[in-house]
Design an enzyme around this catalytic site. Structure first.
Site, short mmCIF file in Angstrom:
data_model
loop_
_atom_site.label_atom_id
_atom_site.label_comp_id
_atom_site.label_asym_id
_atom_site.label_seq_id
_atom_site.Cartn_x
_atom_site.Cartn_y
_atom_site.Cartn_z
N LYS A 91 -0.95 9.49 1.72
CA LYS A 91 -2.03 9.89 2.64
C LYS A 91 -1.42 10.59 3.86
CE LYS A 91 -5.60 8.10 0.44
NZ LYS A 91 -6.53 8.99 -0.25
N TYR A 106 0.83 -1.21 0.00
CA TYR A 106 0.00 0.00 0.00
C TYR A 106 0.86 1.26 0.00
CZ TYR A 106 -4.18 2.77 1.08
OH TYR A 106 -5.23 3.67 1.04
N1 LIG Z 1 -12.06 1.85 -0.30
C1 LIG Z 1 -11.48 1.94 0.88
O1 LIG Z 1 -11.38 0.96 1.65
C2 LIG Z 1 -10.96 3.27 1.36
C3 LIG Z 1 -10.69 3.43 2.72
C4 LIG Z 1 -10.24 4.66 3.19
C5 LIG Z 1 -10.04 5.71 2.32
N2 LIG Z 1 -10.27 5.52 0.99
C6 LIG Z 1 -10.03 6.67 0.12
O2 LIG Z 1 -11.28 7.16 -0.35
C7 LIG Z 1 -11.13 7.71 -1.65
C8 LIG Z 1 -12.08 7.03 -2.61
O3 LIG Z 1 -11.82 5.64 -2.58
P1 LIG Z 1 -12.72 4.59 -3.40
O4 LIG Z 1 -12.41 3.26 -2.84
O5 LIG Z 1 -14.13 5.08 -3.46
O6 LIG Z 1 -12.01 4.72 -4.84
P2 LIG Z 1 -12.44 4.09 -6.25
O7 LIG Z 1 -13.68 3.26 -6.14
O8 LIG Z 1 -11.19 3.47 -6.77
O9 LIG Z 1 -12.78 5.40 -7.10
C9 LIG Z 1 -11.77 6.32 -7.36
C10 LIG Z 1 -12.35 7.51 -8.06
O10 LIG Z 1 -11.27 8.44 -8.25
C11 LIG Z 1 -11.19 8.77 -9.64
N3 LIG Z 1 -9.81 9.08 -9.99
C12 LIG Z 1 -8.72 8.29 -9.91
N4 LIG Z 1 -7.63 8.98 -10.34
C13 LIG Z 1 -8.05 10.21 -10.68
C14 LIG Z 1 -7.42 11.36 -11.21
N5 LIG Z 1 -6.12 11.36 -11.48
N6 LIG Z 1 -8.17 12.45 -11.48
C15 LIG Z 1 -9.51 12.47 -11.21
N7 LIG Z 1 -10.16 11.41 -10.71
C16 LIG Z 1 -9.45 10.29 -10.46
C17 LIG Z 1 -11.73 7.55 -10.35
O11 LIG Z 1 -12.11 7.87 -11.67
P3 LIG Z 1 -11.75 6.83 -12.89
O12 LIG Z 1 -12.55 5.61 -12.62
O13 LIG Z 1 -12.14 7.58 -14.10
O14 LIG Z 1 -10.27 6.57 -12.78
C18 LIG Z 1 -12.90 7.19 -9.42
O15 LIG Z 1 -13.99 8.04 -9.69
C19 LIG Z 1 -9.67 7.53 -2.01
O16 LIG Z 1 -8.95 8.68 -1.67
C20 LIG Z 1 -9.24 6.36 -1.13
O17 LIG Z 1 -7.84 6.34 -0.88
C21 LIG Z 1 -10.75 4.34 0.49
#
Ligand SMILES: NC(=O)c1ccc[n+]([C@@H]2O[C@H](COP(=O)([O-])OP(=O)(O)OC[C@H]3O[C@@H](n4cnc5c(N)ncnc54)[C@H](OP(=O)(O)O)[C@@H]3O)[C@@H](O)[C@H]2O)c1
Length: 259
Positions: free
Chosen positions: A164, A158
């Protein structure tokens, strides 16, 4: 909080076509805000999901706009903010949610992967803050960064965790440096959340399989805290990244067992 506090205010949520970003967009729209949605990859599933979400938000009576932009590019961020201003007229809440990273140890990252890691998850977020400043200053706006437990705990696959951690420092520092311009900055550090990236995460972090189901969060739990941080009820909080993880981080030294 005034009942109509969010009415006629606008939120831009980066990476909001799916996952946690889309849950934040829905919650802010339900609270009364107009929404600028953003995604990266044109012509794919993300765009389709974003278009669907736009319709859903319009269905609850709020304005919604879908803007393609890659936050790792300065030019792209400039046009994201310009389009937000043209379409919404203002910006009250900037939610830094987008993230993209490979799952592998830092020492095995290819140069291109390392640059993409930093460009998207650190530099890209700062581009967004810089470009949105004039609009946020005008509105006395708020910035909320979405972090994860990788900022505080080691996991071999990770590398996003170090970005982060860097961004949590940016939250602290920019909260101070932007205070006199009337802008508030905070973060939400999420536990393990059920999204598309969770499906990938479980292939690389085997401990996740040991976690009882009740420790896995819904995106809406993160979204509720974001709405709170955008609301005047959070007026006493500045420069903090609040952990929202159902208590997972308190249990890390006592690995939970499946029942
Ligand atoms: N899932 C978890 O367990 C978890 C836990 C804690 C925190 N988080 C944080 O929460 C946030 C969202 O996570 P998620 O799991 O919902 O992510 P996700 O399902 O992977 O979705 C990511 C989103 O970000 C967009 N994206 C990626 N790169 C980008 C860029 N360069 N410019 C603009 N948009 C971009 C993607 O668009 P495309 O599809 O077009 O690439 C998608 O809409 C992240 O910051 C993640 O680190 C996640």
């Amino acid at each position: 909080m005034r009942q109509d506090y969010f009415k006629d205010k606008t939120a831009l949520i980066t990476g909001s076509s799916r996952g946690i970003g889309s849950a934040i967009a829905r919650k802010l729209a339900l609270a009364g805000a107009d929404i600028a949605l953003n995604y990266r990859k044109a012509g794919g599933a993300s765009q389709e999901q974003g278009e669907q979400l736009c319709k859903e938000i319009e269905g609850i009576g709020r304005r919604a706009f879908l803007i393609q932009a890659d936050i790792s590019s300065k030019e792209s961020v400039k046009s994201l903010i310009k389009e937000t201003k043209e379409r919404c007229g203002r910006l009250d809440f900037l939610i830094l949610n987008a993230a993209r990273a490979p799952f592998k140890p830092l020492e095995r990252l290819l140069e291109r992967e390392l640059r993409q890691l930093v460009d998207t998850n650190y530099i890209g977020n700062i581009f967004c803050i810089q470009e949105a400043l004039p609009l946020l200053e005008e509105s006395g706006g708020k910035i909320v960064f979405i972090s994860s437990l990788g900022s505080r705990f080691y996991n071999p696959s990770y590398p996003l965790g170090s970005m982060k951690a860097a961004m949590e420092s940016v939250v602290r520092d920019s909260a101070e440096s932007l205070k006199d311009r009337g802008i508030t900055v905070n973060g939400v550090c999420g536990g393990i959340v059920k999204t598309d990236s969770f499906k990938v995460l479980r292939q690389y972090i085997e401990e996740i399989e040991l976690m009882p189901e009740e420790m896995v969060m819904e995106p809406e739990e993160i979204a509720d805290t974001v709405v709170f941080l955008c609301s005047p009820d959070s007026r006493g909080i500045r420069g903090q990244t609040i952990v929202v993880d159902r208590g997972l981080s308190s249990r890390l030294f006592r690995p939970p067992k499946k029942s």
